[in-house]
Design a protein around this motif. Structure first.
Motif, PDB file in Angstrom:
ATOM      1  N   PRO A  93       0.810  -1.227   0.000  1.00 54.17           N
ATOM      2  CA  PRO A  93       0.000   0.000   0.000  1.00 54.17           C
ATOM      3  C   PRO A  93       0.843   1.277   0.000  1.00 54.17           C
ATOM      4  CG  PRO A  93      -0.112  -1.077   2.150  1.00 54.17           C
ATOM      5  CD  PRO A  93       0.727  -1.953   1.276  1.00 54.17           C
ATOM      6  N   TYR A  94       1.612   1.477  -1.063  1.00 54.69           N
ATOM      7  CA  TYR A  94       2.336   2.738  -1.203  1.00 54.69           C
ATOM      8  C   TYR A  94       1.349   3.885  -1.330  1.00 54.69           C
ATOM      9  CZ  TYR A  94       6.568   0.099  -2.440  1.00 54.69           C
ATOM     10  OH  TYR A  94       7.642  -0.735  -2.431  1.00 54.69           O
ATOM     11  N   TYR A 139      -2.398   3.632  -2.399  1.00 52.89           N
ATOM     12  CA  TYR A 139      -2.991   3.388  -3.714  1.00 52.89           C
ATOM     13  C   TYR A 139      -3.676   2.038  -3.810  1.00 52.89           C
ATOM     14  CZ  TYR A 139       0.473   0.313  -6.009  1.00 52.89           C
ATOM     15  OH  TYR A 139       1.253  -0.743  -6.391  1.00 52.89           O
ATOM     16  N   GLN A 141      -6.146   1.611  -1.905  1.00 57.69           N
ATOM     17  CA  GLN A 141      -7.507   1.952  -1.472  1.00 57.69           C
ATOM     18  C   GLN A 141      -8.264   2.784  -2.497  1.00 57.69           C
ATOM     19  OE1 GLN A 141      -7.109   3.757   2.378  1.00 57.69           O
ATOM     20  NE2 GLN A 141      -6.302   1.894   3.306  1.00 57.69           N
TER      21      GLN A 141
ATOM     22  N   GLY B 276       4.853   3.298   7.316  1.00 58.31           N
ATOM     23  CA  GLY B 276       4.326   3.089   5.977  1.00 58.31           C
ATOM     24  C   GLY B 276       5.265   2.243   5.135  1.00 58.31           C
ATOM     25  N   ASN B 277       4.966   2.163   3.846  1.00 60.16           N
ATOM     26  CA  ASN B 277       5.637   1.190   2.992  1.00 60.16           C
ATOM     27  C   ASN B 277       6.784   1.740   2.175  1.00 60.16           C
ATOM     28  OD1 ASN B 277       4.106  -1.569   2.937  1.00 60.16           O
ATOM     29  ND2 ASN B 277       2.638   0.064   3.308  1.00 60.16           N
ATOM     30  N   ASP B 278       6.977   3.054   2.199  1.00 60.67           N
ATOM     31  CA  ASP B 278       8.053   3.620   1.402  1.00 60.67           C
ATOM     32  C   ASP B 278       9.389   3.131   1.958  1.00 60.67           C
ATOM     33  OD1 ASP B 278       9.804   5.050  -0.042  1.00 60.67           O
ATOM     34  OD2 ASP B 278       8.996   7.031   0.473  1.00 60.67           O
ATOM     35  N   SER B 334      -2.943  -0.576   7.013  1.00 63.91           N
ATOM     36  CA  SER B 334      -3.518  -0.243   5.713  1.00 63.91           C
ATOM     37  C   SER B 334      -3.581  -1.467   4.809  1.00 63.91           C
ATOM     38  CB  SER B 334      -2.691   0.867   5.065  1.00 63.91           C
ATOM     39  OG  SER B 334      -1.322   0.628   5.266  1.00 63.91           O
ATOM     40  N   TRP B 335      -3.350  -2.641   5.388  1.00 65.10           N
ATOM     41  CA  TRP B 335      -3.404  -3.833   4.540  1.00 65.10           C
ATOM     42  C   TRP B 335      -4.814  -4.139   4.112  1.00 65.10           C
ATOM     43  CZ3 TRP B 335       0.686  -5.442   2.296  1.00 65.10           C
ATOM     44  CH2 TRP B 335       1.921  -5.216   2.894  1.00 65.10           C
TER      45      TRP B 335
END
Lengths: 279, 335
Positions: A93-94, A139, A141, B276-278, B334-335
């Motif tokens: 989920p970037y 992105y 979502q 987050g994923n960054d 956010s998964w």
């Protein structure tokens, strides 16, 4: 004189001994939409992959500007050409802005990250596509249509001369399809970008021509370009019959004083005759 | 949501604070008033302080704390890198067989030489590298390395080396060698000393540094080969670089500590929940979190009971429930 961004000369491609396409040549001019239309399995995606340098042509060559594709390293190629995939597999989920920033990868070296300048370019690209408000949303979502716009924004962030799109509307709903088409038409008109697009919808080609976007359409079938030209010229009932083996009707509709639109509507399958043409 | 600077400072300071605290945690009590002098010991050569204290701090607890921090950081960073590389959140640092390769190397060395032999490290490092090289070679077709082929290659190589470990165990002398092999495989920092640091730290530091430097590239690689190519980077070259760095750091960690599972899988996810994923922030954060996590677990392992609990057991016992707690608390984030 019109400048060519992509020139393909006598291109052939084989998977093993199976010829996918044979001796194809074409040029894409600056600021035009080049639509490749054809039945499933006719080699559209393979052709795009060869132009993108993902696959290597068996014969012939591809010129990007004046340079042979084989002489361009990935980062130099990405400066000139960007890609919008047909489907994008969203694994992490970037945030949208992080995805778009990846369009600046060709400007970074292996051990560096994008600069502030790159971040600004990425935000500008989001602005141009009209989805700035999504910048901080994961992105995973957003809807499929919005995701496709994100992919287009990422391509724009590369600041390319040409964007290659493989069926960019294939998973989109009725409205989002139009959103993508309108965005593409806008890009070509405002930013003079060229588009190479594979599509399954003849009406997309009509759409661009109706909206005064310079458009070239080719009908690809049996590994060759059977017809090439303006959509209004090429897309007639006879050519559709030849390429898809279906009966269809081309309809004109006058919207107002200045604009009329054209659509091709499939009518019926051709009943197989004994001589058994292609299915 | 932007995480405050404070969160980052807290995360990046924690390994250092924990290393410091861990020096004074243990069975042998160190008087508080001696701390400044003990800390100054290597620099001052003073003869006034009790030598036992300094030995405990500088020769036993310090190397152990440093090694567990480095190993935790290595496993977490390479786990995060592999998750990006394979665009799969379920892989860990052992994906390409480095852990089972190293395990086999160490077991073989224990069988051929002895538990204390330096060949244990060397074999562990070399066989870890061989395992990854084999997985990579299996996964490589037409000059590209499709993810699925790499994963399959890694799975096959891992299972071959696991079988070889069993073979070595089967052949080992059940009184001395077998327990040594078994304990080695469970993982422990109990024997940590300066020699371990000398051998283990260079590959770990090199690997961690490489992955931290190329962290943003891992974002791009996680888009898949096609897109990475069209975004302007050579996916095969970049993948190879990331795999080499991850292998260096993981093999370095495994050769000094044995097999420590779980860190490479959960720590990156804890990182994802926080920043987050960054990968630009995730990889450095995983580095700090992994280091802190393993320091804490190692402290538990050496103080909870009279003997030592192998750390590989504790990482799962403590890490598993902790991870479930985090998952429930963030509702999957956010998964």
């Amino acid at each position: 004189m019109d400048k060519c961004t992509v020139q393909v000369n006598n291109a052939s491609f084989c998977y093993g001994s199976k010829k996918v396409f044979n001796n194809i040549s074409f040029k894409i001019k600056k600021g035009e939409v080049f639509c490749v239309l054809g039945p499933n399995g006719c080699g559209k995606t393979t052709l795009l992959d060869c132009v993108l340098g993902i696959l290597k042509l068996s014969e012939g060559n591809v010129l990007i500007g004046d340079t042979d594709l084989r002489d361009l390293r990935e980062n130099k190629l990405a400066e000139k050409m960007a890609y919008v995939p047909q489907t994008h597999e969203r694994s992490f989920p970037y945030k949208v802005k992080e995805i778009v920033l990846m369009g600046r990868a060709h400007k970074t070296s292996i051990f560096t990250s994008p600069s502030e300048e790159d971040k600004k370019i990425a935000m500008d690209a989001l602005e141009k596509v009209g989805i700035s408000e999504l910048a901080d949303v994961p992105y995973t979502q957003i809807s499929g249509g919005q995701c496709q716009l994100v992919m287009i924004a990422r391509a724009l962030a590369q600041q390319p001369e040409i964007i290659v799109m493989d069926e960019p509307t294939s998973h989109l709903d009725f409205k989002n399809e139009l959103v993508v088409l309108e965005t593409v038409a806008d890009l070509v008109k405002k930013h003079n970008i060229s588009i190479l697009m594979a599509t399954h919808f003849p009406n997309h080609a009509y759409y661009f021509e109706t909206n005064h976007v310079p458009t070239t359409l080719v009908l690809m079938n049996n590994g060759i370009f059977e017809e090439t030209g303006r959509p209004y010229g090429v897309l007639n009932e006879q050519n559709i019959l030849n390429t898809y083996n279906i009966n269809s009707k081309v309809l004109n509709f006058r919207l107002d004083e200045s604009t009329s639109i054209r659509q091709v509507v499939p009518i019926s399958l051709i009943k197989e005759k004994n001589q058994g043409g292609r299915k | 949501m932007k995480k405050s600077k404070f969160t980052y400072i807290l995360i990046f300071m924690s390994p250092f604070v924990l290393i410091f605290l861990t020096l004074f945690n243990g069975r042998y009590p160190i008087p508080l008033k001696d701390i400044p002098r003990i800390l100054a010991y290597p620099f001052s050569r003073s003869t006034l302080i009790n030598d036992t204290y300094s030995t405990i701090i500088w020769n036993i607890r310090m190397p152990r704390a440093m090694l567990s921090a480095l190993a935790g950081a290595s496993l977490a960073v390479s786990g995060a890198a592999f998750q990006g590389l394979f665009h799969n959140p379920l892989v860990n640092s052992g994906m390409l067989g480095v852990s089972s390769g190293s395990g086999f190397g160490a077991a073989l060395a224990i069988l051929l030489f002895a538990r204390s032999s330096p060949f244990v490290y060397i074999f562990a490092l070399i066989f870890g590298g061989i395992a990854v090289f084999l997985s990579y070679t299996i996964g490589r077709i037409y000059n590209t390395t499709p993810t699925i082929m790499l994963v399959l290659g890694g799975t096959v190589v891992s299972s071959i080396f696991s079988a070889l470990i069993s073979l070595v165990k089967y052949m080992a002398d059940p009184l001395n060698e077998l327990p040594a092999i078994t304990f080695w495989l469970m993982g422990s920092f109990a024997s940590a000393n300066a020699q371990d640091i000398l051998i283990g730290a260079p590959p770990m530091i090199l690997g961690i540094a490489g992955l931290i430097l190329m962290r943003w590239r891992i974002n791009v690689l996680s888009m898949g080969d096609r897109e990475a190519h069209t975004l302007g980077i050579s996916s095969s070259l970049n993948k190879l670089a990331a795999i080499i760095f991850a292998t260096l750091s993981t093999a370095g960690a495994v050769c000094v500590s044995g097999n420590i599972g779980w860190v490479g899988l959960i720590i990156p996810h804890v990182g994802r929940m926080i920043v987050g994923n960054d990968n630009n922030s995730l990889i450095p954060v995983s580095c700090a979190l992994g280091a802190s996590f393993l320091i804490i677990i190692d402290n538990i392992s050496r103080t909870l009971t009279g003997g030592e609990i192998p750390i590989g057991i504790l990482t799962s016992l403590v890490g598993g429930p902790f991870f479930i707690y985090l998952l429930k608390k963030t509702k999957g984030g956010s998964w």
